[in-house]
Design an enzyme around this catalytic site. Sequence first.
Site, PDB file in Angstrom:
ATOM      1  N   SER A 241      12.720  34.607 -26.720  1.00 46.86           N
ATOM      2  CA  SER A 241      11.579  35.448 -27.137  1.00 46.86           C
ATOM      3  C   SER A 241      11.356  36.601 -26.172  1.00 46.86           C
ATOM      4  O   SER A 241      11.080  37.735 -26.591  1.00 46.86           O
ATOM      5  CB  SER A 241      10.311  34.619 -27.297  1.00 46.86           C
ATOM      6  OG  SER A 241      10.036  33.858 -26.144  1.00 46.86           O
ATOM      7  N   HIS A 271      14.226  26.879 -29.604  1.00 52.67           N
ATOM      8  CA  HIS A 271      13.251  27.546 -28.718  1.00 52.67           C
ATOM      9  C   HIS A 271      11.846  27.057 -29.101  1.00 52.67           C
ATOM     10  O   HIS A 271      11.596  25.852 -29.085  1.00 52.67           O
ATOM     11  CB  HIS A 271      13.460  29.067 -28.856  1.00 52.67           C
ATOM     12  CG  HIS A 271      12.737  29.913 -27.855  1.00 52.67           C
ATOM     13  ND1 HIS A 271      12.223  29.429 -26.685  1.00 52.67           N
ATOM     14  CD2 HIS A 271      12.418  31.248 -27.860  1.00 52.67           C
ATOM     15  CE1 HIS A 271      11.640  30.422 -26.014  1.00 52.67           C
ATOM     16  NE2 HIS A 271      11.737  31.528 -26.715  1.00 52.67           N
ATOM     17  N   HIS A 318      17.100  21.788 -21.234  1.00 50.91           N
ATOM     18  CA  HIS A 318      16.729  23.180 -20.961  1.00 50.91           C
ATOM     19  C   HIS A 318      17.947  23.946 -20.454  1.00 50.91           C
ATOM     20  O   HIS A 318      18.804  23.369 -19.788  1.00 50.91           O
ATOM     21  CB  HIS A 318      15.596  23.260 -19.925  1.00 50.91           C
ATOM     22  CG  HIS A 318      14.868  24.565 -19.981  1.00 50.91           C
ATOM     23  ND1 HIS A 318      15.271  25.662 -19.282  1.00 50.91           N
ATOM     24  CD2 HIS A 318      13.771  24.934 -20.697  1.00 50.91           C
ATOM     25  CE1 HIS A 318      14.450  26.663 -19.557  1.00 50.91           C
ATOM     26  NE2 HIS A 318      13.532  26.260 -20.406  1.00 50.91           N
ATOM     27  N   ARG A 327       5.317  22.261 -16.890  1.00 44.89           N
ATOM     28  CA  ARG A 327       4.394  22.501 -18.017  1.00 44.89           C
ATOM     29  C   ARG A 327       4.191  21.205 -18.805  1.00 44.89           C
ATOM     30  O   ARG A 327       3.126  20.969 -19.376  1.00 44.89           O
ATOM     31  CB  ARG A 327       4.948  23.610 -18.927  1.00 44.89           C
ATOM     32  CG  ARG A 327       5.172  24.932 -18.205  1.00 44.89           C
ATOM     33  CD  ARG A 327       5.904  25.951 -19.060  1.00 44.89           C
ATOM     34  NE  ARG A 327       7.234  25.505 -19.465  1.00 44.89           N
ATOM     35  CZ  ARG A 327       8.025  26.158 -20.302  1.00 44.89           C
ATOM     36  NH1 ARG A 327       7.627  27.303 -20.829  1.00 44.89           N
ATOM     37  NH2 ARG A 327       9.219  25.694 -20.614  1.00 44.89           N
ATOM     38  N   ASP A 373       7.717  21.543 -24.781  1.00 43.61           N
ATOM     39  CA  ASP A 373       7.453  21.201 -26.174  1.00 43.61           C
ATOM     40  C   ASP A 373       7.362  19.693 -26.424  1.00 43.61           C
ATOM     41  O   ASP A 373       6.900  19.270 -27.488  1.00 43.61           O
ATOM     42  CB  ASP A 373       8.539  21.811 -27.069  1.00 43.61           C
ATOM     43  CG  ASP A 373       8.585  23.315 -26.947  1.00 43.61           C
ATOM     44  OD1 ASP A 373       7.507  23.929 -26.978  1.00 43.61           O
ATOM     45  OD2 ASP A 373       9.683  23.879 -26.789  1.00 43.61           O
TER      46      ASP A 373
HETATM   47  N1  HAX Z   1      19.559  16.205 -27.320  1.00 41.04           N
HETATM   48  C1  HAX Z   1      20.862  16.041 -27.605  1.00 41.04           C
HETATM   49  N2  HAX Z   1      21.836  16.782 -27.088  1.00 41.04           N
HETATM   50  C2  HAX Z   1      21.481  17.725 -26.221  1.00 41.04           C
HETATM   51  C3  HAX Z   1      20.158  17.933 -25.835  1.00 41.04           C
HETATM   52  C4  HAX Z   1      19.166  17.147 -26.447  1.00 41.04           C
HETATM   53  N3  HAX Z   1      17.864  17.308 -26.190  1.00 41.04           N
HETATM   54  N4  HAX Z   1      20.118  18.943 -24.948  1.00 41.04           N
HETATM   55  C5  HAX Z   1      21.392  19.358 -24.774  1.00 41.04           C
HETATM   56  N5  HAX Z   1      22.211  18.631 -25.558  1.00 41.04           N
HETATM   57  C6  HAX Z   1      23.650  18.817 -25.733  1.00 41.04           C
HETATM   58  C7  HAX Z   1      23.915  20.209 -26.288  1.00 41.04           C
HETATM   59  O1  HAX Z   1      23.666  20.260 -27.682  1.00 41.04           O
HETATM   60  C8  HAX Z   1      25.354  20.424 -25.900  1.00 41.04           C
HETATM   61  O2  HAX Z   1      26.148  19.670 -26.780  1.00 41.04           O
HETATM   62  P1  HAX Z   1      27.563  20.235 -27.311  1.00 41.04           P
HETATM   63  O3  HAX Z   1      28.372  20.485 -26.088  1.00 41.04           O
HETATM   64  O4  HAX Z   1      28.078  19.131 -28.166  1.00 41.04           O
HETATM   65  O5  HAX Z   1      27.254  21.504 -28.055  1.00 41.04           O
HETATM   66  C9  HAX Z   1      25.409  19.737 -24.522  1.00 41.04           C
HETATM   67  O6  HAX Z   1      24.315  18.785 -24.513  1.00 41.04           O
HETATM   68  C10 HAX Z   1      25.274  20.681 -23.367  1.00 41.04           C
HETATM   69  O7  HAX Z   1      24.072  21.419 -23.521  1.00 41.04           O
HETATM   70  P2  HAX Z   1      23.259  21.916 -22.230  1.00 41.04           P
HETATM   71  O8  HAX Z   1      24.155  22.834 -21.449  1.00 41.04           O
HETATM   72  O9  HAX Z   1      22.674  20.773 -21.517  1.00 41.04           O
HETATM   73  O10 HAX Z   1      22.045  22.704 -22.898  1.00 41.04           O
HETATM   74  P3  HAX Z   1      22.001  24.203 -23.386  1.00 41.04           P
HETATM   75  O11 HAX Z   1      21.660  25.090 -22.240  1.00 41.04           O
HETATM   76  O12 HAX Z   1      23.214  24.575 -24.164  1.00 41.04           O
HETATM   77  O13 HAX Z   1      20.788  24.169 -24.436  1.00 41.04           O
HETATM   78  C11 HAX Z   1      18.652  23.547 -25.208  1.00 41.04           C
HETATM   79  C12 HAX Z   1      19.467  24.049 -24.025  1.00 41.04           C
HETATM   80  C13 HAX Z   1      17.178  23.635 -24.871  1.00 41.04           C
HETATM   81  C14 HAX Z   1      18.922  24.455 -26.423  1.00 41.04           C
HETATM   82  C15 HAX Z   1      19.070  22.083 -25.510  1.00 41.04           C
HETATM   83  O14 HAX Z   1      18.768  21.277 -24.407  1.00 41.04           O
HETATM   84  C16 HAX Z   1      18.395  21.528 -26.765  1.00 41.04           C
HETATM   85  O15 HAX Z   1      18.902  21.740 -27.876  1.00 41.04           O
HETATM   86  N6  HAX Z   1      17.225  20.797 -26.630  1.00 41.04           N
HETATM   87  C17 HAX Z   1      16.489  20.304 -27.748  1.00 41.04           C
HETATM   88  C18 HAX Z   1      15.663  21.409 -28.406  1.00 41.04           C
HETATM   89  C19 HAX Z   1      14.511  21.813 -27.501  1.00 41.04           C
HETATM   90  O16 HAX Z   1      13.761  21.002 -26.996  1.00 41.04           O
HETATM   91  N7  HAX Z   1      14.330  23.132 -27.356  1.00 41.04           N
HETATM   92  C20 HAX Z   1      13.222  23.687 -26.573  1.00 41.04           C
HETATM   93  C21 HAX Z   1      13.687  24.211 -25.209  1.00 41.04           C
HETATM   94  C22 HAX Z   1      12.571  24.790 -24.396  1.00 41.04           C
HETATM   95  C23 HAX Z   1      12.044  26.016 -25.032  1.00 41.04           C
HETATM   96  O17 HAX Z   1      12.658  27.056 -25.142  1.00 41.04           O
HETATM   97  N8  HAX Z   1      10.865  25.926 -25.536  1.00 41.04           N
HETATM   98  O18 HAX Z   1      10.349  26.913 -26.253  1.00 41.04           O
END
Ligand code: HAX
Length: 441
Positions: A241, A271, A318, A327, A373
Amino acid sequence: MEQFKLKFKEQADKLGGEIKIMLQEHGNTVIGETTLAQIYQGMRGMTALVTETSLLDAQDGIRFKRRTIPELRAQLPKAKGGNEPLPEALFYLMLIGEIPTDKDVENLSAMLQRRSHVPAYVFDAMEALPEETHPMTQFVVGVMALQNESVFAKRYADGFNKKDYWEATLEDTLNLIARLPHIAAFVYRRKYKGSKIVQPDGMLDWAANFAHMLGYDNEEFKELMRLYMVIHSDHEGGNVSAHATHLVGSALSDPYLSYAAGMNGLAGPLHGLANQEVIKWIFEMQKELKTDAPTSEQIAEYVKKTLSEGKVVPGYGHAVLRQTDPRFTAQMEFGKKHMPNDPLVNTVWRIYETVPPILQGLGKVKNPWPNVDAHSGALLVHYGMKEYEYYTVLFAVSRSLGVLSSLCWDRALGMPLERPKSVTTAAVKRWLNKEVEHLGD
Ligand code: HAX
């Protein structure tokens, strides 16, 4: 010109002068290397932006002018009789760089009140959408309709000096922040409360008035809104964002266009939409397990099922943080103080005990800890706000404080159009095969 604007200009001129000298002396200093993996994998860990409002540390979480969330909760001015910091005070800190006095915050609240009128055509534009339209879409349509009021866009069309961009950006920022709670509350009341609109109360601070317009006059809920609006406001510049707002703003798109772009990014499930996904996921778990207080074993089974279906556990992980998000902790403290026995809040805490070891066990998740979140929805449900599809709109109102402050800094510091270089995979292959000297040739 208002004192607040002059103060900001003073800060910006000072910093602008320092940056100029710094770039003269160190402009060619190399700050790091970029790997091939980084450009394919979301640019993690690549320092590529300057954002003045806040700085994220992987362990300590977000800092605003070097102050952590617990420090902000202690140091920022509070409403009379309240314990949570006022979001107006954080907005002041992000622009002026110091903790405001009670009087400064009072003046800022009053200034926002004076600017808060939303023209009727904005509500008409939202009314034209089918009621079932997602709240974030309704909200962004409201913001886009309001773009007609942009001072920046009008002055640009008339032809204005680039030295004045900052002032028009700050003018739009103040107007937009003042008006967003009205637009957001309209979406809520229209979609969930039979369009029974609650008129604003000019005596309340920004967050409390928002709570009031949503239809929640409980003092505790107003406190929650103050805390919520503070902790969701900013998370340095690289999150979707903030980055989208900054990028679109770099084309001199006005603050309305830029903020709307950022909020379309916030509406993604990885996000800001994660806050609705968390509660949806917990409600579905409760339904499937036929209990509103699942045990740790039941939660563990459900988490494994979620993962086996190729889904993420919402609220966990994250891109930068490597610890429990402060938070999350701030909200947990709020829960312990105000609702220690709430079953849903207790379920969130049991999930917190259960999920991290499971995610750690996958061996690929870099951060198994909860983010902001994971907790917010349960606190809202406690006060009766169960309409989880709406939650990201609350996040969006809060995020305006950070991304719009950043936009003011961008224009005041004369930040240029953002335009990084991209390459094709064919070009990468040519370079790896040494067919060309430079990547991109
Ligand atoms: N559940 C399952 N698998 C997860 C995970 C979770 N909560 N978090 C990371 N992973 C997985 C990823 O999908 C990725 O898998 P692949 O290699 O198979 O694609 C692997 O672990 C490595 O990911 P990472 O390097 O640890 O995490 P990223 O930096 O790529 O992504 C995310 C960060 C926040 C997008 C990710 O942790 C996620 O999808 N979390 C769940 C959704 C979420 O809570 N989003 C909110 C984040 C905070 C925010 O912005 N709030 O607004």
